[in-house]
Structure formats: C-alpha cells, structure tokens
Design an enzyme around this catalytic site. Structure first.
Site, PDB file in Angstrom:
ATOM      1  CG  HIS A 553     -24.634  21.836  32.713  1.00  0.00           C
ATOM      2  ND1 HIS A 553     -25.425  22.074  33.786  1.00  0.00           N
ATOM      3  CD2 HIS A 553     -24.056  23.105  32.314  1.00  0.00           C
ATOM      4  CE1 HIS A 553     -25.179  23.201  34.150  1.00  0.00           C
ATOM      5  NE2 HIS A 553     -24.390  23.837  33.134  1.00  0.00           N
ATOM      6  N   PRO A 554     -24.416  19.555  28.170  1.00  0.00           N
ATOM      7  CG  PRO A 554     -24.012  19.796  25.838  1.00  0.00           C
ATOM      8  CD  PRO A 554     -24.317  20.415  27.272  1.00  0.00           C
TER       9      PRO A 554
END
Length: 623
Positions: A553-554
């Site tokens: 989930h960057p």
C-alpha cells in the site's frame, strides 16, 4: 496423480499441474463466456505508428492505466469533444488474475513490476536476501489486477486530517460522494442510502465462500471481548471485526480497467496504447506539452497534449517519471545529472502499511481431511457456479480494526487480515511463505505448523505509521529501477504498537467460544529470536523486525498540499506546483496513508480529480 490432486487449489497452480489447471480454467471459461469476448479496449499502437511521421495530438494524455488512470480515462472521455490517450506499460490482465484463489500465484508474474527494497538494519531481516519486496500491477487495471480485492475506504478521521492540513475539499463529507459515485453495491447493504452508491461502474460484493467455520468463531470471540462486529465496514463504524466487501462479482475479480473501461471500450475518442513506456514529460516554459513514449516495438514517439498531461503511474512510477523529467529535489537531480526544471520534494513522504506476519490462532479441525479429488471438485464448482474455494482468497475477507492502546476507541491503530492455512494443505503454506518473501528458515516453520493444526494467520498491519521513507532514482535512465527506502520502524512507536497487538490476540484465547473449541494463540517462531526470553517485549520486537513485510500500500510520494506547504508536490486540485497543465492522479498524492486498504481511496481520488478537470476545461471551452 492422486498425490498431485490432493494439493490445495491455490498451491496446485505451480509447476506442470498448475499450467494444465489454468488451461482448463481458460478453456472452460471461454466456452461459458460467449467465445471469451475481450472486455478491454483495443490496443492503438498501430494507429500511433501510422501517425509517427506527423505531430500526434490529444487533448489529454494519461500515463498509467491502473486503478486511477482507468477511472480518469473513462470520465474524461465522457466529453465527446475531447480526445484522450491512455498509455499503459503492461498489457491486458491474464485469465488467471480473474480467479480470486490464485491471488498469491500472481506475485512475480509478467503483470507484476516487483521491486526489491533497499536493505534495512532493523526490518525485513528474515525475508529472502534480508529485504522486503513490493509488488505492483503492470497491466490495464494496475494493482487492482493482482491485489486481494478488499474494498475498504478508510475512516472519517483520515480525510478530515487531509482537509485540516490545508487541502480544501478533501474532508470526509466532501469525498464521500466520490466513493458513492464509483460504487455498484448490492441494494440490501445496511446504511446504503447514506454511505453507499448503487449506480457506479465498480461491482462490490461479499466473498461468497468460507473455507472454515473459524471466521464465525472469531466473530463470536470478538463479541465476547465486548468489541463490535458491524454488519458492514465503510459505513458509520470504523472498528471491530467483520467480513469485508471485495471488488468481485460472480466469484471473479473485477479489476478497475474491467469495471471502468470495459463498458466503454469502443468509445472512439479514447485511445489506449499498451506495452508502451513513457520516458519523459515534455516541458516548455514551465508547462507540460506532451510525453516521450517508447512503444512496444522499441520505436520512440512524442505525443502532444493540447490541454493536460496526467500522471497516474502510482506511488513508485509517478515520482520516477517526474524526477527523470527534471521535477524533484534539486540536489538529488543534480546528483543524477538531470537538469532541474522545478525543485519539489518528489519521492519523499513515502508511507506504507507494514505488516507483522507472526500472529494467529490455531486449532484441530477434524473435518479437514485430505481429499484426492479436491482440486477437480473445486474447479467444477467454480466454473459452473462461480462458488467454492476458488472464489475466495483464503479467509482474507475477515478483517479487524482496533486501537490496541484503547479497545473502546472509535478509531483504530491496527488492522488484522485473516489468512487461512488448513492442515494437510502444505502447498498453500509454502505458497504463503513464498508470496510474502519469507526465507527458508521461516518457511519451514510455517509448513511444519500446517502439518499439525489449522491456522488462521492474523496479519497485523500498522495503519498510521510515523516512519516515512523515500523513493530515489538509481540513474537518469527511465527504464532503470528506482531505489526504495521504506524506513520501516525508524520510529520506535511504530514497533511498539505492533508488539502491543499481542495482548489482543492472546485475549481471544481466553474467550468462552475459543475455550470450547480449543482454539489457541499461535505465533510463528523465529529461530534468531531464541536468545530472548520467550514472550517478552524484547522477544516480540525481535519477531516484528524479522518477519514484518508489506501488503503493498505505498502512498504519498507526490504529496498534496497548499502552495505554502514545503512538503507538497501538488496542490489540492492535484496540479503540480510550478508547472502548468500537469496533474498527478493516483495514490502518490495522499498526504497521509488511509486506515485500510488503499485501492478504494485511490479510485475516489480519480473520480474527484476528473471533476476538477471537467470544471476547468469545460468552462474554458465554452468561452
């Protein structure tokens, strides 16, 4: 043959049997789907090549056909007078991406960019090569083609904090209409009129199969601890345990390209070029005028934008493209030998949901016995009815949100993702270890547990990390990979919160329902941590540092903020500071990471940004 068939369905996709299995699925699905009609827009590379000798113009150029780019392409092409070009580095998603149970088989395939992080002294220590890997989608639909499909919007506090930081129009009440605009929820969902939409392109449904009763027993245990088990997430409740919705229908993944581009794939004012890499943004007098593109045959062309260039390449690709184009931190660009066009903190503010893989619950499941025909039974049930083991993701839809410091809080600090590893299904345990990049020593521990008891791994995710990382260039060449510094656990408070989560998982063991069914607290042993007193704070911290990874989930590398915010790259209308007609629309603009899986907020961002663009240019066109 029987020993092969006894493998779990997910694990059986490896090797020769996996190839045959996927061929079976593709063949039967083709027969059942009217000759496998292609749900995606055609590739217009040939058209672009035919125009290569003359100037090529579009009103809008969108770089990246992922979760955000697909949304923007649909919404902007709704204006029939506008021409839109969508440039995607990948191709159409493969048939295997449609099958939910194959999700862990998708990591490392051609639809995956797969980046290895820079090594850290205090994180990812028991991962392969002592480093974590990040996976992101390289296909139309982007990471929505290889994700676990969970649809979670985040909570009110997340978006109100964006607005408080100076981002006008981004409070919870102001973004909620754009979540609803995207959604096609079942009409019987609780709180539907207030929180959910039914008319959007994105099909959102419950996973229709549970492999084990452990999910329901866990919900009972949570209730016995006095915590909520809401009927549905994404409504008024932000904590508790429940079965989450996913982006799927009839047992098949609904990636964002399929949802948004499929229904309008023949729209004549939208062109999609696949297998093409955008090398640089063309800048003239502080204005974006087009992009330089390398097509799949290696030919380079320049495409000009009459209105805007929109970057939707994701939290890794977007900062890379901006920086190789001269938009980024001055000193870093000079170090790379790149002419500085605009000095902005591109690539900084990198945030991710770091996840501890060490905790879970285990139990004896006497009904879970090896079945030689399990694979064929599951394949038949899935292909004929869209149900069964292949229609789900190994229990991942059981999701929990709590504040480990105050269980009564209405806002969480930690998210738990369930991952069911049944006894006897050793291949699935192997696959779990491979998907998360665990080294051989830890892999053997996970497999050994699978020989003894059923396990529900409770992947423990830090929702609002204080530690912040950075994306940096490796060189000035756009085709080179970037350097990713996640900086997990740079702040001690992050690791303390994960360690604190042990108390909650252990408390489950003492509930009446868990005692009745002999369900026990379980943790993955880390041999390197054996020097510490078992189950002390030091022991758990050692475990966290060794077997924490990511659920990919960057966000945050082109941070949104007002012009007086020196940390920001784009303004609240997602326009790049100091450059005209250049906008970023993807997860990289998030000032802070949301409290949950990030795909739904990314889609919302693209819906809202598309309205920004329409408001600007439709008014201008009318003058």
């Amino acid at each position: 043959m029987e020993s092969c068939l006894a493998q779990g369905c997910t694990g059986a996709t490896e090797g020769a049997l996996g190839s045959l299995f996927l061929q079976l699925i593709q063949t039967l699905m083709s027969a059942r789907c009217s000759l496998n009609k292609d749900p995606y827009p055609a590739d217009q590379t040939t058209y672009i090549l035919s125009k290569a000798s003359e100037p090529i113009h579009y009103d809008f150029i969108i770089v990246g056909g992922g979760s955000a780019g697909s949304v923007a392409a649909r919404r902007l092409s709704e204006v029939g007078e506008w021409s839109v070009l969508l440039v995607e580095a990948g191709e159409n998603p493969s048939a295997s991406t449609d099958v939910p149970a194959l999700v862990m088989d998708l990591l490392g395939i051609p639809e995956d960019w797969e980046n290895e992080l820079e090594a850290q002294a205090g994180a990812c220590l028991s991962m392969k090569n002592g480093r974590c890997s990040w996976h992101r989608g390289k296909a139309l639909g982007g990471s929505s083609t290889i994700s676990a499909m969970l649809y979670l919007t985040g909570n009110k506090r997340d978006f109100d904090a964006w607005a408080t930081a100076g981002n006008e129009g981004w409070s919870h009440d102001e973004v909620l209409p754009y979540f609803k605009k995207s959604q096609q929820m079942p009409p019987d969902v609780p709180w539907s009129s207030r929180f959910f939409g039914q008319d959007g392109p994105l099909l959102i449904r419950n996973f229709n199969f549970s492999e084990s009763a452990i999910q329901d027993l866990l919900l009972q245990a949570v209730q016995q601890l006095g915590l909520p088990t809401p009927d549905v997430f994404n409504g008024p409740h932000f904590t508790g345990f429940a079965k989450a919705h996913g982006t799927l229908a009839d047992g098949k993944r609904v990636n964002t390209a399929k949802a948004y581009l499929g229904p309008i794939k023949d729209r004549t004012n939208l062109h999609v070029v696949k297998g093409a890499h955008v090398d640089r943004i063309v800048l003239e007098n502080d204005q974006a005028t087009g992009v330089e593109v390398t097509l799949k045959n290696g030919q380079k062309v320049t495409v000009q934008a009459k209105k805007e260039v929109i970057i939707s390449a994701g939290s890794i690709g977007t900062p890379q493209l901006l920086m190789v184009s001269g938009i980024g931190p001055r000193e870093h660009l000079k170090e790379m030998g790149i002419k500085v066009e605009v000095d902005l903190p591109v690539g900084q503010n990198l945030q991710d949901h770091v996840t501890w893989l060490g905790l879970g619950i285990s139990y004896n499941n006497d009904t879970n016995l090896p079945r030689p025909m399990k694979l064929l039974d599951a394949a038949y049930e899935y292909l004929m009815h869209g149900r069964g083991e292949l229609s789900t993701v190994g229990g991942v839809d059981i999701v929990g949100f709590i504040d480990v410091l105050n269980w009564a809080s209405v806002y969480p600090s930690v998210q738990f993702h369930g991952m069911y590893l049944p006894r006897h299904d050793l291949s699935r345990a192997e696959f779990f270890a491979k998907a998360f990049g665990l080294n051989d020593e830890i892999r053997r521990e996970v497999v050994e547990q699978a020989k003894q008891r059923d396990t529900l791994q409770l992947l423990t995710t830090l929702l609002n990390p204080k530690s912040v990382g950075e994306v940096r260039l490796r060189s000035s060449e756009p085709g080179d990979s970037v350097r990713i510094f996640a900086n997990y656990f740079a702040e001690q408070s992050d690791i303390d919160l994960l360690v604190k989560s042990v108390e909650f998982v252990k408390a489950l063991e003492d509930t009446p329902v868990f005692k009745e069914h002999n369900i026990k607290f379980y943790h993955t042993k880390v041999p390197t941590c054996a020097d510490y007193q078992p189950e002390t704070k030091e022991y758990w911290e050692c475990s966290v540092r060794h077997i924490s990874g990511t659920i990919h989930h960057p966000v945050g590398t082109a941070r949104m903020g007002p012009s007086n915010d020196q940390r920001s790259v784009v303004d609240p209308w997602l326009r790049v500071h100091g450059v005209q007609n250049l906008r970023v629309i993807d997860a990289s603009v998030m000032p802070t990471i949301t409290s949950g899986n990030t795909n739904a907020p990314t889609i919302m961002i693209a819906e809202k940004a598309s309205d920004f663009i329409k408001e600007r240019w439709m008014a201008k066109d009318e003058l």
